[in-house]
Design a protein around this motif. Sequence first.
Motif, PDB file in Angstrom:
ATOM      1  N   GLY A   1      -9.249  -3.395   2.298  1.00  0.00           N
ATOM      2  CA  GLY A   1      -9.900  -3.554   1.006  1.00  0.00           C
ATOM      3  C   GLY A   1      -9.190  -4.584   0.137  1.00  0.00           C
ATOM      4  N   LYS A   2      -7.868  -4.553   0.147  1.00  0.00           N
ATOM      5  CA  LYS A   2      -7.097  -5.510  -0.651  1.00  0.00           C
ATOM      6  C   LYS A   2      -7.235  -6.926  -0.102  1.00  0.00           C
ATOM      7  CE  LYS A   2      -3.726  -2.321  -2.598  1.00  0.00           C
ATOM      8  NZ  LYS A   2      -2.297  -2.007  -2.821  1.00  0.00           N
TER       9      LYS A   2
ATOM     10  N   LYS B   1      -6.999   5.914   6.511  1.00  0.00           N
ATOM     11  CA  LYS B   1      -6.981   5.677   5.069  1.00  0.00           C
ATOM     12  C   LYS B   1      -6.155   4.453   4.724  1.00  0.00           C
ATOM     13  CE  LYS B   1      -5.718   7.868   0.672  1.00  0.00           C
ATOM     14  NZ  LYS B   1      -5.148   9.082   0.033  1.00  0.00           N
TER      15      LYS B   1
ATOM     16  N   ARG C   1      -7.978   1.217   5.746  1.00  0.00           N
ATOM     17  CA  ARG C   1      -9.071   0.875   4.824  1.00  0.00           C
ATOM     18  C   ARG C   1      -8.520   0.320   3.512  1.00  0.00           C
ATOM     19  NH1 ARG C   1     -14.108   2.102   5.957  1.00  0.00           N
ATOM     20  NH2 ARG C   1     -14.731   2.140   3.777  1.00  0.00           N
ATOM     21  N   GLU C   2      -7.400   0.886   3.056  1.00  0.00           N
ATOM     22  CA  GLU C   2      -6.823   0.391   1.803  1.00  0.00           C
ATOM     23  C   GLU C   2      -6.324  -1.046   1.964  1.00  0.00           C
ATOM     24  OE1 GLU C   2      -3.252   1.405  -1.418  1.00  0.00           O
ATOM     25  OE2 GLU C   2      -3.728   2.836   0.182  1.00  0.00           O
TER      26      GLU C   2
ATOM     27  N   ALA D   1       0.860  -1.198   0.000  1.00  0.00           N
ATOM     28  CA  ALA D   1       0.000   0.000   0.000  1.00  0.00           C
ATOM     29  C   ALA D   1       0.887   1.236   0.000  1.00  0.00           C
ATOM     30  CB  ALA D   1      -0.919   0.012   1.218  1.00  0.00           C
TER      31      ALA D   1
END
Length: 313
Positions: free
Chosen positions: A178-179, A171, A174-175, A11
């Motif tokens: 999400g992955k 942030k 969440r990234e 990320a």
Amino acid sequence: MKLGKYKGVRAKQPSVLVGEKEIEKVLKNKQRENCIVYNIDDRPAAPGDEAVVDYEVECDGRMVPRGRQTDYPLLLGSHTFVRGFEEAVEGHMPGDRFDVRVLFPEKYRMPDLAGKTAVFHVLLKQIRMPEFQPLDDDFAKDFSPFATLAQWREDIRSRLQERKEVSASEKLARELLGKIIRDSKIPVDQDLKREIAQELYEDFLYSLEENNMTLETYCQRSGMSQKQIRASKEEEAVRSICEQSVLHAVANKENLHVSGDELAEELAELALEEGEDPDVFAQSLGEEEIESIADQLLMNKAMEFILEHAVLE
């Protein structure tokens, strides 16, 4: 569920640097809040003036429902409004009625105006000239707890830095989640989804009420229908279920646990926030509430594990 890859997830590390322009913006806003304003009625509007206008927006031959404003204060030359509007107000006198034709950007926040040409029907009601106090040590003494402007600037930098770090952390989390979610197979219980979506929708309605806004007004301003809002809450519910499923799976896989001391420390901190005695606060909680707090601590541990093992670019 089938947990996907959760170690070594790549990320981008969000920037948390605070620029001088950001600090300057805070100071400029404070300067504007405390300026002296003079009414002008003997000359046309010019850059630097604050123009108070009423307007209605017409697009595609019809009035735009969310395009009406009264007593709107616009600082001419600030370039905060749609391009061309401020320049068109300049040169007009209080009481003038006129039309302004503008082209909205392709990515404008209101979809029904994005990329379109619209006409503003404008009434210039008042011209005000703000007189700003200089940003110096005297200004800092008058409008902050600090003796010098330099001290105030450092305090602003520190506060902005803290906000940015919290925002960046959220942030990044969440990234990464999400992955992991996209790499996992997670069944979603439909009854649970509906229950969480309804709770989110009710929280949303409560927040509107807290801000003295009706649902109809929100729909007008956002361009969203009630059906679309409910659909967005269902998406949030699915995301929440998937995130919790991933975090619980990671905790189980890595044999993470919450100790009694960790739970007691968290309860003491919560009691402190509520201004209550820790023992009294703990006794006031039901078994389900304590289990929920412990579960949140466990998910926090799982998230910390994911962050520690992520590959940040």
